[in-house]
Enzyme design. Sequence first.
Site, short mmCIF file in Angstrom:
data_model
loop_
_atom_site.label_atom_id
_atom_site.label_comp_id
_atom_site.label_asym_id
_atom_site.label_seq_id
_atom_site.Cartn_x
_atom_site.Cartn_y
_atom_site.Cartn_z
N HIS A 269 0.87 -1.28 0.20
CA HIS A 269 0.01 0.00 0.02
C HIS A 269 0.92 1.34 0.02
O HIS A 269 1.00 1.79 -0.98
CB HIS A 269 -1.11 -0.01 1.12
CG HIS A 269 -1.77 -0.96 1.21
ND1 HIS A 269 -2.75 -1.47 0.17
CD2 HIS A 269 -2.20 -1.97 2.16
CE1 HIS A 269 -3.50 -2.47 0.32
NE2 HIS A 269 -3.21 -2.94 1.64
N ASP A 320 -5.40 -7.69 -3.21
CA ASP A 320 -5.92 -7.39 -1.84
C ASP A 320 -6.99 -8.25 -1.43
O ASP A 320 -7.15 -9.37 -1.25
CB ASP A 320 -5.66 -6.07 -1.60
CG ASP A 320 -5.76 -5.84 -0.19
OD1 ASP A 320 -5.71 -6.79 0.80
OD2 ASP A 320 -5.66 -4.58 0.51
#
Length: 454
Positions: A269, A320
């Site tokens: 991220h 994800d």
Amino acid sequence: MATIWAETALLGDGWASDVRVDIDAAGRIENVQENTPQAGDRVELLLPSPVNVHSHGFQRAMAGLTERRGPNPTDSFWTWRELMFRFLDRLTPENVEAIAAFVQMEMLEAGYSTNAEFHYLHHQPGGVPYGNIAEMSERIAAATVQTGIGLCLLPVHYEFGGCDGRGLTDGQIRFGNSMERFTQLHEAAVSALAELPNDTTYGVAPHSLRAVGAGDLQSYHKFFPQGPIHMHLAEQAPEIEEVEAVWGARSVEWALDNMGLDERWCLIHCTQMTPDETARLAATRAVAGLCPITESSLGDGIFDGVRWTDNNGRFAIGSDSNIRISLSEELRTLDYSQRLRDGTRAALATAEHSTGRRLYENILQGGAQATGRQAGRLETGYWADMLALDTRSEFLYGLEGDTLLDGWIFAGDDRLVCDVWSAGRHMVKGGEHIHRSKILADYLKTLNALKEAL
């Protein structure tokens, strides 16, 4: 042995015509030749296939179910997280295997050849380990047997509920392990991979700065001296605030100063970084594992891709939460986020290469590095991780060179993917996985069993 012949292919030194690729019995590329007569299986456009560098497989079954506002009028990542905890408490090993197989199948159909599974659902409800402590890891491995995808298994270490060392909540208890027990689990999980193909790799994943103690994080590269190390980092503003309040530094700053970050690391991220942190982290040669669809869904923020690439930073793409599996859309979302933030266009392109080419070649290199997989190039000795696109599509018709990638990413979608090979295993033909019917039937059966929880 197999031979693929492509009208056009993207090789390490650029675009080439009439390319023959010979694959040996082990699944590696044995030979690549340009300007050859047609032979073997013919495709129109052949590309190296990338790694999906970050996945929580079981969350695929939650897709579309968390879009209502919770009791908090300012719904956020943290309220979504509570819904996720309640959902996972219902999952059995059989459920996890069926969901993992389905999402891996979707990854292959989207063009990914490899799944890096950030695997943290280890124990029974209530937190008691299964009789086989690696039961859930074995289920991920079993799913890859069904799908034929390449696997990089990343067992996750998750010990605390926050930087202050507080205990885990009920929702987190199925993840939890001390370092001693996690080491045992990791060894058992690695053993579970012994029967998988030789292209299988593994690493380790301290979940985050919140979930692992500072002392253990400072020594992680010594505890696990080989293989990739993945970790969530700087995803949400409250995480930054907590780390700074307890450990006296912002998340990325603390990691840079304490964890010996280098090319073994993949930091997931990184949407909450200052300009200085961005430049410093890029210089470590670690890979930024970006998941733009999930980051958009959860309101994580926008990764500073322009500054990162200006500092020669490396990045890869993952899915994800698996709310949607789409390779082209992940890349498009990454690029459009830069345009929306900065009021510009084609900010990630260079004078030499288009946006699509630059994005694609970066994720090939970054994904290979982040999984320890010799892939990402159509070159002798590399795993035959490849995808073919249908250039007869109206979105690619008449295009050449880099504009083929731009047409796929910005005008078309993953329906242009017609064939995918993972280490030579031809798992997608005509746009569909060769075992789609069976995998889909098992997934739907699982959804039916879970419908009360969903």
